[in-house]
Design an enzyme around this catalytic site. Structure first.
Site, mmCIF file in Angstrom:
data_model
loop_
_atom_site.group_PDB
_atom_site.id
_atom_site.type_symbol
_atom_site.label_atom_id
_atom_site.label_comp_id
_atom_site.label_asym_id
_atom_site.label_seq_id
_atom_site.Cartn_x
_atom_site.Cartn_y
_atom_site.Cartn_z
ATOM 1 N N ASP A 302 -12.750 81.442 80.750
ATOM 2 C CA ASP A 302 -12.399 81.413 79.336
ATOM 3 C C ASP A 302 -12.683 79.995 78.827
ATOM 4 O O ASP A 302 -12.973 79.081 79.603
ATOM 5 C CB ASP A 302 -10.934 81.807 79.132
ATOM 6 C CG ASP A 302 -10.685 82.446 77.767
ATOM 7 O OD1 ASP A 302 -11.443 82.159 76.825
ATOM 8 O OD2 ASP A 302 -9.724 83.239 77.639
ATOM 9 N N GLU A 507 -3.633 84.158 69.910
ATOM 10 C CA GLU A 507 -3.220 83.546 71.162
ATOM 11 C C GLU A 507 -1.812 82.944 71.081
ATOM 12 O O GLU A 507 -0.885 83.567 70.581
ATOM 13 C CB GLU A 507 -4.294 82.537 71.607
ATOM 14 C CG GLU A 507 -5.661 83.213 71.746
ATOM 15 C CD GLU A 507 -6.729 82.353 72.372
ATOM 16 O OE1 GLU A 507 -6.400 81.512 73.237
ATOM 17 O OE2 GLU A 507 -7.916 82.519 72.019
#
Length: 624
Positions: A302, A507
């Protein structure tokens, strides 16, 4: 004699150029990979493993460092409201530079197309996964994958970081809307988006092998491996504490389906499993994913994922590079400090801390995907698919997805007097709420900007627009985003549509201990619903607190984050279609019950998993 020698050398050089097997599409895949790998220097190999952000990319950087991949993170675009042509020109500029290097290895450009080509102005924005899980319609989701692939290709990009196959077990998690369901079986069924994005794997194709079928499709990415939806208290990037059997039975099944369907790449989770960072977990990345499941695509980190192996982030970057690569990560989303990454990885290889066999495994996997995609034969984007961006056909598909993703939670204060479907012809109606006339709020995070943004940030139909489009021309529609009680009483409305919900987030920014709607949502609801019959539409990425207000509400609809096509909401509210959606998540009473999932011993929901009232379309009702 000299002339003859020169001619002979020229002829030999021409023969050598002619027989570069990796450039010959008729050669077997492994022959092409082995041929190219045998020609590559260490610098060229490490370049292939490096993915850098568009913002720091230039043609010179591509050439100097042999960069293998470029990424647009959320909100990273070539220009505000950039056209498809502008995107294509940018991608091709970087590609031309990659092709001009010694071996001419094409780069692969990736983007977060998580609910449509959502970085791009005028793209079709589909409902987020939390809504798509409600549909329980894998074929619909497959069509959405195919439409998304065309819109991504319309901008010259061949790689999408989708789907997220997390199993969200706690709605306090800020990424819960990226998860199809708390139930792994629904998540598994929704992996049908992968053949939508990549194409159907042929019957005679090798098992568990990456597959991307030509220029109308894109490489997909199953993420985030593994257990990202099970962290303690739903805290993003935190620790998932669960035994091996729990990990395998809840969080792993969708990866098996994804690999079986030929997913090209797998992205690693920021989170940890029982205290070990996934980005450094050799047992799971190499031992299980690569060796046990026989995954043959490439594993990608990521963004800044290896940096976060240490706490605090980047406390020992060289160690992080070592731990991440040895764990089994093949391509690293750097995204900006690429020189430091390249230098550290090069030194670690030269010191034999990281064996060349690990580098070759990574590069082999990356090249495999690039060859399978046809990037060597068709590296350049063109204008063939520009008309697919935000096309009417795709918007109609998104509208259908909105209709099927709505969940009717309440219809009338008693079952004998349902409020829905609403009449199209009436004297005067009120449309109210912070989410009634706001495309950005409808779409949520990962839309135009990384975090998303309130306001009419892209092309679409708001709930207010949809109501106006649907009602009879003689029906007066009054809009007031936050009316006071006196106004509502004085206007003598026949009924009201109130749209409230969460403001956009992504997030960690979305982690919530309270799970309430944005102010002044509850006061708007109270002011309206205490004075007139009301249908409340909750626009959110997860269940939110509603029980204290439920008695005031006549009808309650969970619309999740429906995207740009708000017309789908009015289609169902006014009875052109019936409500069919069933909760793919448990709707809690109080936050202190969480985590609470179907099957738990303390299960006491406000609305249970699988709940959803249905209505009959008006035409069908009339026929009966």
């Amino acid at each position: 004699m000299v002339v003859g020698l020169v001619l002979l050398c020229f002829w030999a050089g021409a023969i050598e150029a002619e027989f570069k097997k990796y450039k010959d599409p008729k050669q077997p895949l492994n022959v092409r990979i082995n041929d190219l790998l045998s020609r590559m220097t260490l610098e060229e190999k490490i370049g292939q493993m490096t993915q850098i952000e568009r913002k720091v990319t230039t043609g010179d950087v591509m050439k100097k460092y042999f960069i293998g991949s470029v990424v647009s993170g959320g909100g990273s675009w070539p220009a505000p409201r950039a056209s498809a042509e502008t995107w294509i020109n940018m991608v091709n500029e970087f590609q031309e530079a990659a092709l001009s290097t010694r071996l001419g290895i094409p780069m692969i450009y990736g983007i977060d197309a998580v609910h449509g080509q959502s970085n791009v102005y005028n793209a079709t924005i589909f409902p987020h996964n939390v809504g798509l899980g409600v549909t329980r319609d894998p074929e619909l989701v497959k069509k959405i994958g195919a439409a998304t692939a065309l819109e991504v290709r319309a901008t010259g990009i061949p790689y999408a970081f989708a789907p997220c196959v997390a199993v969200c077990r706690d709605p306090r998690w800020g990424r819960c809307y990226e998860s199809y369901s708390e139930d792994h079986k629904i998540v598994q069924s929704m992996t049908e988006i992968i053949p939508g994005l990549q194409g159907d794997v042929p019957a005679d194709y090798p098992r568990n092998f990456p597959f991307v079928n030509g220029r109308t499709r894109v490489a997909g990415c199953a993420k985030h491996f593994v257990g990202d939806g099970g962290t303690i208290n739903g805290i993003n990037e935190n620790n998932t504490i669960i035994d091996w059997n729990g990990l395998i039975s809840i969080h792993m099944p969708a990866y098996l389906d994804s690999i079986r369907k030929g997913v090209a790449t797998v992205m690693v989770s920021y989170s940890s499993w029982n205290g070990k960072k996934m980005h450094a977990n050799h047992e799971l990345l190499t031992g299980y994913l690569k060796n046990k499941l026989k995954f043959k695509g490439f594993v990608i980190s990521d963004m800044w994922g290896i940096d976060r192996i240490t706490t605090p982030s980047r406390a020992n970057y060289t160690y992080s590079v070592q731990a991440g690569i040895l764990a089994g990560i093949d391509m690293v989303m750097v995204p900006e400090t690429y020189i430091e990454f390249i230098d550290d990885l090069t030194l670690l290889v030269k010191k034999n801390v990281i064996p060349m066999s690990r580098i070759d495994d990574a590069v082999r996997r990356i090249l495999r995907v690039k060859f399978i995609m046809g990037l060597f034969e068709n590296p350049m984007a063109d204008l063939s698919f520009v008309d697919q961006l935000g096309s009417q056909e795709h918007r109609e598909l998104a509208r259908e997805a909105v209709r099927k993703s709505l969940v009717l939670l309440k219809n009338g204060k008693n079952s004998d007097e349902p409020l829905l479907p609403l009449p199209k012809r009436t004297r005067k109606i009120l449309v109210a709420g912070s989410h009634a006339n706001d495309i950005g709020n409808q779409c949520g995070g990962w839309t135009i900007e990384w975090n998303g943004l309130s306001g009419n940030i892209t092309v679409g139909t708001t709930i207010l627009d949809a109501v106006k489009n649907t009602v009879d021309p003689f029906t007066e529609v009054v809009y007031n985003d936050n009316p006071n009680a006196e106004f509502v009483k004085s206007e003598n409305f026949d009924f009201a549509v109130v749209a409230i919900g969460e403001l956009p987030y992504v997030e960690t920014r979305g982690d919530s201990k309270t799970l309430t709607v944005a102010e002044p949502g509850y006061s708007t609801l109270t002011n309206v619903c205490e004075s007139v019959k009301c249908v409340v539409i909750i626009v959110s990425g997860r269940p939110v607190v509603i029980e204290p207000y439920l008695e005031k509400i006549d009808a309650l609809v969970a619309s999740w984050l429906p995207g740009t096509e708000g017309q789908g909401i009015a289609d169902v509210l006014f009875g052109d279609y019936g409500f069919t959606g069933k909760l793919a998540r448990t709707w809690f009473r109080r936050v202190d019950q969480l985590p609470m999932n179907v099957g738990d011993p303390h299960y006491d929901p406000l609305f249970p998993f699988g709940f959803g009232l249905e209505t009959t379309p008006r035409e069908l009702k009339a026929a009966q």
